[in-house]
Design an enzyme around this catalytic site. Structure first.
Site, PDB file in Angstrom:
ATOM      1  N   GLU A   1       8.684  20.669  16.056  1.00  0.00           N
ATOM      2  CA  GLU A   1       8.735  19.667  17.129  1.00  0.00           C
ATOM      3  C   GLU A   1       9.713  20.129  18.204  1.00  0.00           C
ATOM      4  O   GLU A   1      10.875  20.456  17.923  1.00  0.00           O
ATOM      5  CB  GLU A   1       9.152  18.298  16.594  1.00  0.00           C
ATOM      6  CG  GLU A   1       9.368  17.335  17.760  1.00  0.00           C
ATOM      7  CD  GLU A   1       9.324  15.855  17.418  1.00  0.00           C
ATOM      8  OE1 GLU A   1       8.623  15.473  16.461  1.00  0.00           O
ATOM      9  OE2 GLU A   1       9.985  15.094  18.146  1.00  0.00           O
TER      10      GLU A   1
ATOM     11  N   HIS B   1      13.133  18.405  18.443  1.00  0.00           N
ATOM     12  CA  HIS B   1      14.012  18.706  17.317  1.00  0.00           C
ATOM     13  C   HIS B   1      14.667  20.072  17.492  1.00  0.00           C
ATOM     14  O   HIS B   1      15.849  20.252  17.177  1.00  0.00           O
ATOM     15  CB  HIS B   1      13.236  18.663  16.003  1.00  0.00           C
ATOM     16  CG  HIS B   1      12.615  17.320  15.705  1.00  0.00           C
ATOM     17  ND1 HIS B   1      11.890  17.078  14.569  1.00  0.00           N
ATOM     18  CD2 HIS B   1      12.617  16.150  16.401  1.00  0.00           C
ATOM     19  CE1 HIS B   1      11.468  15.816  14.559  1.00  0.00           C
ATOM     20  NE2 HIS B   1      11.896  15.239  15.671  1.00  0.00           N
TER      21      HIS B   1
ATOM     22  N   ASP C   1      16.981  11.299  20.359  1.00  0.00           N
ATOM     23  CA  ASP C   1      15.651  11.917  20.322  1.00  0.00           C
ATOM     24  C   ASP C   1      14.741  11.168  21.299  1.00  0.00           C
ATOM     25  O   ASP C   1      14.482   9.981  21.136  1.00  0.00           O
ATOM     26  CB  ASP C   1      15.132  11.783  18.880  1.00  0.00           C
ATOM     27  CG  ASP C   1      13.796  12.432  18.668  1.00  0.00           C
ATOM     28  OD1 ASP C   1      13.345  13.191  19.548  1.00  0.00           O
ATOM     29  OD2 ASP C   1      13.190  12.174  17.613  1.00  0.00           O
TER      30      ASP C   1
ATOM     31  N   GLU D   1       8.767  19.302   8.522  1.00  0.00           N
ATOM     32  CA  GLU D   1       9.119  19.076   9.938  1.00  0.00           C
ATOM     33  C   GLU D   1      10.640  18.987  10.067  1.00  0.00           C
ATOM     34  O   GLU D   1      11.217  17.913   9.854  1.00  0.00           O
ATOM     35  CB  GLU D   1       8.454  17.778  10.449  1.00  0.00           C
ATOM     36  CG  GLU D   1       8.784  17.492  11.899  1.00  0.00           C
ATOM     37  CD  GLU D   1       8.164  16.179  12.439  1.00  0.00           C
ATOM     38  OE1 GLU D   1       7.256  15.622  11.787  1.00  0.00           O
ATOM     39  OE2 GLU D   1       8.606  15.737  13.503  1.00  0.00           O
TER      40      GLU D   1
ATOM     41  N   HIS E   1       0.888   8.364   9.088  1.00  0.00           N
ATOM     42  CA  HIS E   1       1.815   8.047   8.009  1.00  0.00           C
ATOM     43  C   HIS E   1       0.946   7.457   6.908  1.00  0.00           C
ATOM     44  O   HIS E   1      -0.104   6.861   7.191  1.00  0.00           O
ATOM     45  CB  HIS E   1       2.841   6.997   8.450  1.00  0.00           C
ATOM     46  CG  HIS E   1       3.795   7.508   9.489  1.00  0.00           C
ATOM     47  ND1 HIS E   1       4.075   6.841  10.644  1.00  0.00           N
ATOM     48  CD2 HIS E   1       4.531   8.640   9.523  1.00  0.00           C
ATOM     49  CE1 HIS E   1       4.951   7.533  11.348  1.00  0.00           C
ATOM     50  NE2 HIS E   1       5.245   8.631  10.699  1.00  0.00           N
TER      51      HIS E   1
ATOM     52  N   ASP F   1       0.131   3.980   7.711  1.00  0.00           N
ATOM     53  CA  ASP F   1      -0.764   3.749   8.852  1.00  0.00           C
ATOM     54  C   ASP F   1      -2.190   3.619   8.309  1.00  0.00           C
ATOM     55  O   ASP F   1      -3.001   2.857   8.830  1.00  0.00           O
ATOM     56  CB  ASP F   1      -0.748   4.927   9.844  1.00  0.00           C
ATOM     57  CG  ASP F   1       0.586   5.086  10.559  1.00  0.00           C
ATOM     58  OD1 ASP F   1       1.214   4.060  10.858  1.00  0.00           O
ATOM     59  OD2 ASP F   1       0.982   6.237  10.816  1.00  0.00           O
TER      60      ASP F   1
ATOM     61  N   ASP G   1       3.979  14.389  19.822  1.00  0.00           N
ATOM     62  CA  ASP G   1       4.814  13.305  19.292  1.00  0.00           C
ATOM     63  C   ASP G   1       5.608  12.775  20.489  1.00  0.00           C
ATOM     64  O   ASP G   1       6.757  13.157  20.708  1.00  0.00           O
ATOM     65  CB  ASP G   1       5.723  13.813  18.170  1.00  0.00           C
ATOM     66  CG  ASP G   1       6.272  12.680  17.309  1.00  0.00           C
ATOM     67  OD1 ASP G   1       5.997  11.509  17.637  1.00  0.00           O
ATOM     68  OD2 ASP G   1       6.978  12.960  16.317  1.00  0.00           O
TER      69      ASP G   1
ATOM     70  N   ASP H   1      11.481  12.142  22.748  1.00  0.00           N
ATOM     71  CA  ASP H   1      10.009  12.195  22.664  1.00  0.00           C
ATOM     72  C   ASP H   1       9.349  12.032  24.034  1.00  0.00           C
ATOM     73  O   ASP H   1       8.362  11.285  24.184  1.00  0.00           O
ATOM     74  CB  ASP H   1       9.463  11.134  21.689  1.00  0.00           C
ATOM     75  CG  ASP H   1       9.890  11.393  20.243  1.00  0.00           C
ATOM     76  OD1 ASP H   1      10.233  12.541  19.911  1.00  0.00           O
ATOM     77  OD2 ASP H   1       9.871  10.452  19.436  1.00  0.00           O
TER      78      ASP H   1
END
Ligand code: GLO
Ligand code: MG
Length: 344
Positions: A211, A214, A249, A175, A50, A53, A283, A251
């Protein structure tokens, strides 16, 4: 470790403190440097960033400070022989993105979102990567009537065009995700992401990131979503993970819920030689119960599962498969695949 030509990445947020909407953190935070050590320990090649980050609190910093800090981060990566895979503007946490970012109903907030994305592109350039991921987290609605979906689509397009114009070397990978945090998101699938890209001012520089979770949340098959993007040369990154049905979600570690579904994602990546152009991004999050000192096993497991599945894809009896397909004996084909996954 034999990696069959694949390169692997994850993001620092994948080493996570275990907070969920119903409870606080259960593991202490780890510093960024400490996380970087995990990349090397586990055999990863690249870091997904990010913007903040790489440069924390960038909204409060001057352009020069941002550049200097991004350069220092690049040096840190080099010292560990790591590279940055992509940079993603974090447009879902700040007070100016409560009602969405590019599609906020407030023009000042839309301007902030575009400006922040440009600064994220600047950070990406300093980190040495030419890929920006746009997870359009809050571009959607809780209340359908609160926004105009036609106008929102044009606002998304304007944002993409503004980033492309700001940095002529940056590519964008959208994404898609159908929901969470929003009830309904504007760009829920690969098809939506690709259509938006094709309408942009430079379609050659807009692709997608698929992803797994997703796609499943959208009721779609991740291997088919991957294939749709691959068919047009537009799969520029992936977030492999897993998801147990239509829930929040999750992950989960790659392949941990549905091994055959994971196998088919690896199969289409292999059959289309994805390793020649893209990285295997993960992810994934450790489940909340995992003790702090052993809370990176989800990364190890996902990478190992991927590589074990590459071996299974490469050792498929392709001749036998072709015979069964020609004979339309798909039940026997089913058995061939299931037996192969069970190791015989
Ligand atoms: C959340 C998304 C998120 C993004 C990341 C990169 O559901 O998958 O993790 O991938 O923020 O932009
Ligand atoms: Mg993701």
């Amino acid at each position: 470790m034999e990696t069959y030509g694949y390169r692997f990445s994850f993001g620092p947020w994948n080493i996570h403190e275990g907070a969920d909407p119903f409870g606080p953190t259960v593991r202490p935070p780890r510093t960024f440097d400490d996380k970087l050590a995990v990349f090397s320990e586990l055999g990863f090649d690249a870091v997904q960033f990010h913007d903040d980050d790489a440069v924390p609190n960038l909204d409060d910093k001057s352009a020069k400070q941002i550049t200097d800090e991004a350069r220092a981060m690049k040096k840190k990566l080099e010292d560990r022989s790591l590279v940055a895979e992509f940079v993603a503007p974090r447009l879902w946490e700040g007070p100016l993105t409560i009602d969405g970012a590019y599609t906020s109903n407030d023009p000042k907030q839309r301007a902030y979102a575009i400006d922040r994305s440009k600064r994220a592109a600047d950070i990406g350039r300093e980190l040495g990567c030419d890929l920006m991921v746009l997870w359009l987290a809050r571009e959607g609605t809780y209340m359908r009537e609160s926004k105009d979906a036609v106008r929102a689509t044009h606002q998304l397009l304007e944002a993409v065009n503004a980033i492309l114009a700001h940095d002529p070397t940056m590519r964008i990978a959208i994404e898609p995700k159908p929901n969470e945090p929003m009830d309904l998101a504007y760009i829920p699938t690969m098809g939506h992401g690709l259509a938006l890209g094709m309408q942009s001012s430079d379609p050659a520089r807009v692709g997608v990131l698929m992803e797994t979770a997703h796609a499943i949340l959208a009721g779609l098959d991740p291997a088919d979503e991957i294939s749709f993007a691959l068919a047009f040369g537009k799969l520029w990154s992936v977030h492999l993970n897993d998801q147990n049905g239509l829930k929040y979600d999750q992950d989960r570690s790659f392949g941990s819920i549905d091994l055959r579904r994971a196998f088919n994602q690896v199969r289409v990546l292999e059959e289309n030689e994805y390793y020649k152009s893209g990285m295997i991004g993960l992810d994934v999050k450790a489940i909340r119960t995992q003790p702090a000192e052993i809370a990176t096993k989800h990364l190890r497991n996902s990478l190992s599962t991927f590589l074990r599945l590459v071996e299974l894809v490469r050792s498929l009896d392709r001749k036998r498969m072709a015979e069964l397909i020609a004979a339309r004996d798909y039940e026997e084909l089913d058995w061939l695949i299931v037996s192969h996954l069970m190791g015989s």
